[in-house]
Design a protein around this motif. Sequence first.
Motif, PDB file in Angstrom:
ATOM      1  N   THR A 149       0.917  -1.316  -0.239  1.00 61.00           N
ATOM      2  CA  THR A 149      -0.341  -0.148   0.070  1.00 61.00           C
ATOM      3  C   THR A 149       0.822   0.972  -0.036  1.00 61.00           C
ATOM      4  OG1 THR A 149      -0.345   0.200   1.918  1.00 61.00           O
ATOM      5  CG2 THR A 149      -1.945  -0.961   1.165  1.00 61.00           C
TER       6      THR A 149
ATOM      7  N   HIS B 269       1.813   1.818  -3.548  1.00 61.60           N
ATOM      8  CA  HIS B 269       0.789   2.213  -3.789  1.00 61.60           C
ATOM      9  C   HIS B 269       0.923   4.110  -4.316  1.00 61.60           C
ATOM     10  CE1 HIS B 269      -2.910   2.738  -5.814  1.00 61.60           C
ATOM     11  NE2 HIS B 269      -3.618   3.262  -4.606  1.00 61.60           N
TER      12      HIS B 269
ATOM     13  N   PRO C  56       2.763   1.283  -9.762  1.00 56.33           N
ATOM     14  CA  PRO C  56       1.792   0.529  -9.921  1.00 56.33           C
ATOM     15  C   PRO C  56       1.992  -1.079  -9.705  1.00 56.33           C
ATOM     16  CG  PRO C  56       2.573   2.169 -12.014  1.00 56.33           C
ATOM     17  CD  PRO C  56       3.214   2.192 -10.845  1.00 56.33           C
ATOM     18  N   ILE C  57       0.950  -2.010  -9.582  1.00 56.87           N
ATOM     19  CA  ILE C  57       1.229  -3.226  -8.840  1.00 56.87           C
ATOM     20  C   ILE C  57       0.553  -4.346  -9.596  1.00 56.87           C
ATOM     21  CG2 ILE C  57       0.706  -4.673  -6.950  1.00 56.87           C
ATOM     22  CD1 ILE C  57       0.594  -2.913  -5.482  1.00 56.87           C
TER      23      ILE C  57
ATOM     24  N   LEU D  91      -7.431   0.573  -3.456  1.00 56.83           N
ATOM     25  CA  LEU D  91      -6.610   0.137  -3.846  1.00 56.83           C
ATOM     26  C   LEU D  91      -6.347  -0.656  -5.259  1.00 56.83           C
ATOM     27  CD1 LEU D  91      -2.748  -0.368  -2.215  1.00 56.83           C
ATOM     28  CD2 LEU D  91      -3.658  -1.511  -4.920  1.00 56.83           C
TER      29      LEU D  91
ATOM     30  N   SER E 204      -8.009   0.905  -7.981  1.00 61.81           N
ATOM     31  CA  SER E 204      -8.096   2.534  -8.415  1.00 61.81           C
ATOM     32  C   SER E 204      -7.122   2.629  -9.465  1.00 61.81           C
ATOM     33  CB  SER E 204      -6.289   2.529  -7.961  1.00 61.81           C
ATOM     34  OG  SER E 204      -4.936   1.880  -8.023  1.00 61.81           O
TER      35      SER E 204
ATOM     36  N   GLU F 186      -4.404   1.991 -10.989  1.00 61.60           N
ATOM     37  CA  GLU F 186      -2.792   1.473 -10.765  1.00 61.60           C
ATOM     38  C   GLU F 186      -2.523  -0.171 -10.541  1.00 61.60           C
ATOM     39  OE1 GLU F 186      -0.739   3.871 -11.452  1.00 61.60           O
ATOM     40  OE2 GLU F 186      -2.822   4.603 -11.973  1.00 61.60           O
ATOM     41  N   LEU F 187      -2.935  -0.758 -10.586  1.00 63.45           N
ATOM     42  CA  LEU F 187      -2.984  -2.743 -10.341  1.00 63.45           C
ATOM     43  C   LEU F 187      -3.951  -3.722 -11.481  1.00 63.45           C
ATOM     44  CD1 LEU F 187      -3.346  -4.357  -7.205  1.00 63.45           C
ATOM     45  CD2 LEU F 187      -4.613  -4.698  -8.855  1.00 63.45           C
TER      46      LEU F 187
END
Length: 420
Positions: free
Chosen positions: A121, A124, A129-130, A153, A156, A158-159
């Motif tokens: 987290t 993030h 990004p993950i 998350l 978001s 970004e994953l």
Amino acid sequence: MVDHDVLYRLYDEYDTATLRAYQAFVDVFPPVDSRVALENWERASGELESRKASIRSSFAAGETLAGIAARATRNQAFTALDLYATHGRAVNVLVLDVDETLRSAAGTDNEIPRETLHALTEFHEAGVPIVICTGQTLENVKGFAIQGLGSKLVHSGELSIVYESGTGVFTPGHGAETKQLLYEELDEPIRTTFEDVRARVLPEAPTRLRRGCHLQGNEFNVTLKPNFEIGSAQARALIDEALVYLVDLLADAVARRIDGANGDDAGGGSIRDSTRAYYASEDAEIRGVLEREGAYPDIDAPETGTALRDMLERIDVAYYEADAAEIGSLELNKAAGVDRAFAVLGVEDPFALVMGDSKSDLRVMRWLDERDAGIAAAPGHASESVLEHVLATDELVFDEGQSVDVLRTIDAMNRIARLE
């Protein structure tokens, strides 16, 4: 500027172990609806801030050093400094395997530790990004990702989740690009080969396999899993038998799709024998299983006819001891999935941390290494070829269940990079 002398001073003059303990308590055990718990949390939070303030006032880069000392051990901090000296840039995307990497049946009771989840987290929140990259089904991964990281998350934008070792990519929040079924881009002979194997794999299985194994609920890959506990003697025996069965099913399915599928095209043996010989020559573990099962082909050389070879070179057979036997497309490996995930996430110049333990993760590591676009890390129990690659590059090997150690190292490296 952070150099070795500054780090020596930081870790020699300050009680960083206690600082990290306060930081971990504040991060992982937030205040709850209890007066005593709240008072303890507030006391720890105040002590943490006081110790950080002391570091801030003593160094030109005090804010950065306080952040490093509160999260990274001495060894992690010096490793971070050396990594930055080698690569000269920060990690801007995480590529993470799950099973036996973020979590371990032995080391973490098959749960992702809270410390690891919190570290993710923080990445993030820092704008990194993950990409979760796994052989599991999408629904399994979505479930534990939302449970562990939170729906906010995960959704978001970004994953991204690369599932079934690259057959599909799921990136919530990206409209028409949210779910991409990469297997739909394969040509018809490959797709129908997999459909053929899937349709036959359980109905035609020997009774022992049909009762002792189940077909994982994949969208494309064909994966047999044991009903017994993974790693047990029963699971090992079943998966060894299942591997031979899958290879033979694949041989039959391929034979129906190639022109001239006869003894001559098989390179001097039957289609089944040549298929067994081909995969044995590609993977020593598979050869070992075939030999133990009395299924290694009695042919002069593991050669195949042109049509058969052209098909087999596009299809992967994977063996996970006492865990799974699987066939998948070599055109849809984890590296291909990660590449698509980067495109959806808008990571145009990636420099990734990739963590994994298996040969499918190794493909991602090598793909990034060829582009000078990443750092590889692996647990100490990873497959031999993965460990060889990691030790030959940045030597980031971590203990079972301790993936957070590498995340803390990379966090420290990124903090150092932000000073430049």
